[in-house]
Scaffold this motif. Structure first.
Motif, PDB file in Angstrom:
ATOM      1  N   VAL A 131      37.356  40.375  37.752  1.00 34.86           N
ATOM      2  CA  VAL A 131      38.268  39.682  38.088  1.00 34.86           C
ATOM      3  C   VAL A 131      38.533  40.572  38.887  1.00 34.86           C
ATOM      4  CG1 VAL A 131      40.847  38.903  36.968  1.00 34.86           C
ATOM      5  CG2 VAL A 131      38.924  38.640  36.300  1.00 34.86           C
ATOM      6  N   THR A 132      38.777  41.038  40.728  1.00 35.72           N
ATOM      7  CA  THR A 132      39.697  41.572  40.976  1.00 35.72           C
ATOM      8  C   THR A 132      41.181  41.052  41.178  1.00 35.72           C
ATOM      9  OG1 THR A 132      38.011  41.512  42.623  1.00 35.72           O
ATOM     10  CG2 THR A 132      40.475  41.893  42.959  1.00 35.72           C
ATOM     11  N   PHE A 260      42.073  33.147  41.015  1.00 37.50           N
ATOM     12  CA  PHE A 260      41.847  34.320  40.932  1.00 37.50           C
ATOM     13  C   PHE A 260      40.965  35.112  42.518  1.00 37.50           C
ATOM     14  CE2 PHE A 260      41.466  32.595  36.688  1.00 37.50           C
ATOM     15  CZ  PHE A 260      42.088  33.476  36.345  1.00 37.50           C
ATOM     16  N   VAL A 261      41.010  35.599  42.407  1.00 38.53           N
ATOM     17  CA  VAL A 261      39.828  37.234  42.973  1.00 38.53           C
ATOM     18  C   VAL A 261      38.946  37.863  42.329  1.00 38.53           C
ATOM     19  CG1 VAL A 261      39.080  38.481  45.115  1.00 38.53           C
ATOM     20  CG2 VAL A 261      41.384  37.540  45.249  1.00 38.53           C
ATOM     21  N   LEU A 262      37.205  37.474  42.293  1.00 35.39           N
ATOM     22  CA  LEU A 262      36.760  37.290  41.776  1.00 35.39           C
ATOM     23  C   LEU A 262      35.399  38.134  42.535  1.00 35.39           C
ATOM     24  CD1 LEU A 262      35.856  34.421  39.772  1.00 35.39           C
ATOM     25  CD2 LEU A 262      37.717  36.510  39.227  1.00 35.39           C
ATOM     26  N   GLY A 263      35.141  39.083  41.781  1.00 35.00           N
ATOM     27  CA  GLY A 263      34.069  39.790  42.365  1.00 35.00           C
ATOM     28  C   GLY A 263      32.544  39.424  42.756  1.00 35.00           C
ATOM     29  N   PRO A 264      30.884  40.443  43.328  1.00 33.74           N
ATOM     30  CA  PRO A 264      29.832  39.651  43.313  1.00 33.74           C
ATOM     31  C   PRO A 264      29.820  39.383  41.193  1.00 33.74           C
ATOM     32  CG  PRO A 264      29.865  41.672  44.799  1.00 33.74           C
ATOM     33  CD  PRO A 264      31.695  41.508  44.004  1.00 33.74           C
ATOM     34  N   PHE A 318      36.041  40.240  32.869  1.00 32.33           N
ATOM     35  CA  PHE A 318      35.612  39.438  33.642  1.00 32.33           C
ATOM     36  C   PHE A 318      35.655  37.650  33.249  1.00 32.33           C
ATOM     37  CE2 PHE A 318      33.370  39.931  29.814  1.00 32.33           C
ATOM     38  CZ  PHE A 318      33.278  38.892  29.033  1.00 32.33           C
ATOM     39  N   ALA A 319      36.046  37.304  34.708  1.00 32.82           N
ATOM     40  CA  ALA A 319      35.425  35.868  34.567  1.00 32.82           C
ATOM     41  C   ALA A 319      34.284  35.157  34.791  1.00 32.82           C
ATOM     42  CB  ALA A 319      36.489  35.076  35.840  1.00 32.82           C
TER      43      ALA A 319
END
Length: 585
Positions: A131-132, A260-264, A318-319
């Motif tokens: 999760v960003t 959410f903004v989620l990373g790689p 973490f999502a």
């Protein structure tokens, strides 16, 4: 002189037939009242009557997994497909297995068939993404509060967010329904194992959310995203599901209360070896979810948790992302989790823990599905089928009534009243079962109701014939009603038991629409027993006391003359011997 002994009354006693009639009257009033209170006054129609689209999905093993098609995996696949269909806003879809490797999906009218086909025919994607940034699901008024070139943003608690860790992974496989929760993630290590943070590389600024036009656009999209709107939530999920695992994405929670903004992607669904819901009573944790990773997944998960544990909220989360939606976003509360086992805990109920465990388990299933058949039924065609079924039922009922009137005359009124009571009970129960258990009245179910007319009428005929047999033996109507009932009762129970047994077996061994026929047949058979015992028999007891029936009126259907009863013969005395006889003697 001793008083005569009082005989024991049978179960069908003439004493208080009004009680039985009161019971069935109360049942009718209660069911009818419940129907109107619930707001449902018509049965829920199946796809073949209301119109819609039907898909037949065939399960396929993925390479290297030859024995993946089994009952557990198929049932879990049904759960994820139901979740996908519900995401389209469909509340009356039917998803069920058929045989060993097929799933039937019936979607009623009003649904985009092309979109539904895409949803049910593709393999589910399960990812673990860092999760960003996260905030409430509503549209953000000020874009400056979202991820910007400096890598800052607001989360649910107003804490700043930074750059996600960079790590890529491949696609995942299908998974099942979960619930967005706020859990803590803790290690569950064996005594011989120790946890140590993994050596994770620092993020590459060129790949981080800051300092790029692409990230600026992502920040703008995040600010404008309104997850509280189903259409926007579905569009975001579709985009996130089709994104590359190595790309950052926007995602909504299942309920739309968070975005959410989620990373790689750090870990993929196929890295999960098993997941289960367990009740932990020793430390008071309650319901928890235990995860077991395979060898490759253990290393990636240790690397990810080691990196996340050094960050501030929300970037220590973490999502768990299923089909582009966040079903859970737990925090990492300890160091790197090694050993391939972890526990998610915090505020779970039994249902929510099982839901999340199913999501994680389904992501590891080596199954995919092909659409083997697709059938579209128009609402007009469904209406024609329903009209044809109702006409057939009306014709069958009319023929039964004509037969009863011609052959049984006055007794036909008893039979028709009993059929009316049975029809009211059947209709109200079918209406209430729609919202209650999802029962849908399809064309085979209508056929089952038509067949039930004959079964119900047969029970009345058996009883009437027993009464007429007693009258033929010279008894009056009142004793004939009581003496004929025990014999008729046994015959009716045996006949209905056979019909119910056949319906039960048919319901168990078949799937799909044929089950509608079996269910309706079984339901009407049970109602036949109730109507005969609580309505037909008590009503005959009351009518036997009325002169029209009790005296055997010619139009009552119980006229002794019409039944072939002859008056009893009187014995004649032998004649006295005459003179000739005496002389001969």
């Amino acid at each position: 002189m001793a008083a005569p002994k009082k005989g024991r009354r049978s179960s069908g006693s003439q004493g208080r037939p009004g009680r039985a009639l009161a019971v069935i009257l109360i049942a009718i009033v209660a069911l009818t009242g419940g129907m109107f209170v619930s707001g449902h006054t018509t049965p829920r129609l199946g796809i073949d009557l209301a119109g819609g689209t039907s898909f037949t999905l065939e399960a396929k093993n993925q390479p290297g997994k030859p024995n993946a098609i089994n009952t557990d995996n198929m049932n879990t696949a049904v759960s994820i497909i139901e979740r996908r269909v519900n995401g389209l806003g469909v509340s009356e879809a039917e998803v069920q297995t058929q045989g060993e490797k097929h799933i039937i999906v019936n979607i009623p009218k009003g649904t985009n068939a092309k979109q539904a086909r895409q949803q049910v025919g593709t393999t589910a994607q399960l990812y673990f993404r860092p999760v960003t940034t996260t905030t409430s699901g509503q549209k953000t008024p000020d874009p400056s509060s979202t991820p910007s070139a400096s890598g800052k943003g607001d989360d649910k608690g107003g804490k700043p967010s930074g750059t996600p860790s960079a790590s890529s992974s491949s696609s995942a496989s299908p998974s099942t329904q979960g619930r967005a929760l706020s859990e803590g993630l803790k290690a569950d290590k064996k005594p011989s194992e120790t946890a140590s943070p993994s050596n994770t590389p620092k993020p590459d600024p060129s790949k981080s959310p800051s300092g790029s036009a692409g990230q600026q656009e992502l920040a703008k999209q995040f600010a404008n995203l309104d997850c509280t709107k189903p259409a926007a939530r579905a569009a975001a999920a579709d985009k996130a599901a089709n994104a590359k695992p190595s790309d950052p994405v926007l995602a909504c929670s299942e309920k739309g209360d968070s975005k959410f903004v989620l990373g790689p992607s750090e870990v993929e669904g196929t890295d999960v070896d098993d997941a289960s819901a367990v009740f932990e009573s020793q430390n008071g944790a309650g319901w928890i979810v235990q995860l077991d990773f395979n060898g490759k997944g253990s290393k990636k998960f240790a690397k990810t948790t080691g990196e996340l544990t050094t960050k501030q909220s929300p970037q220590n989360r973490f999502a768990i992302v299923l089909d582009g939606e966040v079903v859970s976003d737990p925090e990492v509360t300890q160091g790197a989790i090694t050993g391939g086992r972890a526990t998610i805990s915090g505020g779970f109920t039994q249902q929510s823990s099982e839901d999340l465990a199913n999501v994680l388990s389904y992501g590891a299933l080596p199954l995919s599905f092909d659409i083997a058949d697709e059938t579209t039924v128009s609402a007009a065609l469904g209406g024609e089928q329903l009209d044809a079924g109702l006409v057939a039922g009306a014709i069958g009922l009319a023929l039964v009534v004509i037969y009863l009137v011609v052959y049984y005359r006055g007794l036909a009124l008893v039979a028709m009243a009993s059929l009316g009571v049975s029809a009211i009970l059947t209709y109200t129960i079918m209406v209430l079962l729609g919202p209650g258990i999802g029962f849908a009245l399809n064309l085979p179910a209508v056929c089952g109701a038509i067949v039930a007319i004959g079964i119900t009428a047969d029970s009345f005929i058996v009883y009437f014939e027993r009464i007429r047999d007693e009258i033929r033996e010279g008894r009056s109507l009142r004793p004939a009603v009581e003496r004929g009932w025990p014999r008729a009762r046994r015959t009716i129970l045996v006949s209905d038991f056979v019909s119910f047994l056949a319906a039960a077996v048919l319901y168990i061994v078949t799937v799909g629409k044929v089950q509608g026929f079996a269910f309706t047949l079984g339901l009407t058979t049970l109602l036949d027993v109730a109507v005969v015992f609580l309505f037909t028999k008590p009503l005959m007891t009351i009518l036997a006391r009325r002169p029209f029936f009790g005296n055997g009126h010619s139009w009552s259907g119980l006229d002794p003359k019409r039944l072939g009863v002859t008056p009893p013969l009187r014995r004649r005395r032998p004649a006295a011997p005459g003179p000739a006889d005496t002389k001969e003697a």
